[in-house]
Design a protein around this motif. Structure first.
Motif, mmCIF file in Angstrom:
data_model
loop_
_atom_site.group_PDB
_atom_site.id
_atom_site.type_symbol
_atom_site.label_atom_id
_atom_site.label_comp_id
_atom_site.label_asym_id
_atom_site.label_seq_id
_atom_site.Cartn_x
_atom_site.Cartn_y
_atom_site.Cartn_z
ATOM 1 N N CYS A 20 0.831 -1.195 0.000
ATOM 2 C CA CYS A 20 0.000 0.000 0.000
ATOM 3 C C CYS A 20 0.871 1.252 0.000
ATOM 4 O O CYS A 20 0.627 2.190 -0.772
ATOM 5 N N GLU A 83 -8.967 5.212 3.861
ATOM 6 C CA GLU A 83 -10.217 5.494 3.140
ATOM 7 C C GLU A 83 -10.136 6.841 2.430
ATOM 8 O O GLU A 83 -10.606 6.980 1.302
ATOM 9 N N ARG A 86 -7.920 6.278 -0.591
ATOM 10 C CA ARG A 86 -8.644 5.496 -1.602
ATOM 11 C C ARG A 86 -9.635 6.379 -2.354
ATOM 12 O O ARG A 86 -9.687 6.370 -3.586
ATOM 13 N N CYS A 89 -7.859 8.989 -4.582
ATOM 14 C CA CYS A 89 -7.259 8.318 -5.744
ATOM 15 C C CYS A 89 -8.316 7.978 -6.800
ATOM 16 O O CYS A 89 -8.077 8.158 -8.003
ATOM 17 N N ALA A 113 -5.700 2.991 -5.018
ATOM 18 C CA ALA A 113 -7.005 2.846 -4.362
ATOM 19 C C ALA A 113 -7.255 1.382 -4.000
ATOM 20 O O ALA A 113 -7.725 1.072 -2.895
ATOM 21 N N GLN A 114 -6.900 0.475 -4.908
ATOM 22 C CA GLN A 114 -7.096 -0.955 -4.648
ATOM 23 C C GLN A 114 -6.168 -1.435 -3.531
ATOM 24 O O GLN A 114 -6.581 -2.216 -2.674
ATOM 25 N N CYS A 116 -5.040 0.330 -1.060
ATOM 26 C CA CYS A 116 -5.608 0.826 0.202
ATOM 27 C C CYS A 116 -6.772 -0.050 0.652
ATOM 28 O O CYS A 116 -6.869 -0.407 1.835
ATOM 29 N N ALA A 117 -7.649 -0.403 -0.278
ATOM 30 C CA ALA A 117 -8.796 -1.254 0.049
ATOM 31 C C ALA A 117 -8.322 -2.631 0.518
ATOM 32 O O ALA A 117 -8.846 -3.171 1.507
#
Length: 124
Positions: A20, A83, A86, A89, A113-114, A116-117
């Motif tokens: 990340c 969040e 994400r 982004c 973003a992915q 982070c998720a």
């Protein structure tokens, strides 16, 4: 004594955290580059791209720094930062996708973003 399962969870957690942080760094670079290419005196939409790129780079940089710290951090604080990163982004990717030549920057934003998720999913 730490069990093998908990050691594996710790390694996975640290690996996801590093992934990340690296995605944030890559995204920050791509956004800063895209922002530098936009003419601040150009049309309003170029200024929007520049402002969003700068914001995204700053948020990604802050997230990377937070994830790189060795101190214990409150999980809720980490979740909020992830969040935020994400969301910014994804917004940035949508803006970049409207412009020819910004595909790599949009891709870096989506990958960040992915990441982070994915990392949020490892938090309990």
């Amino acid at each position: 004594m730490t069990t093998t399962a908990s050691q594996e969870e710790l390694f996975r957690f640290l690996e996801d955290r590093f992934t990340c942080a690296q995605a944030c760094t890559d995204c920050a670079r791509a956004c800063a580059l895209r922002a530098s290419l936009a003419d601040p005196d150009g049309p309003e939409d170029q200024e929007r791209v520049r402002r969003q790129g700068i914001l995204c780079a700053e948020v990604c940089d802050a997230t990377c720094r937070m994830l790189s710290e060795q101190t214990s951090q409150n999980e809720a604080t980490i979740r909020i930062q992830l969040e935020w990163c994400r969301t910014v982004c994804l917004e940035c990717a949508e803006i970049f996708e409207e412009y020819a030549g910004a595909e790599d920057s949009a891709k870096a934003c989506r990958e960040c973003a992915q990441a982070c998720a994915d990392f949020m999913a490892t938090l309990r």
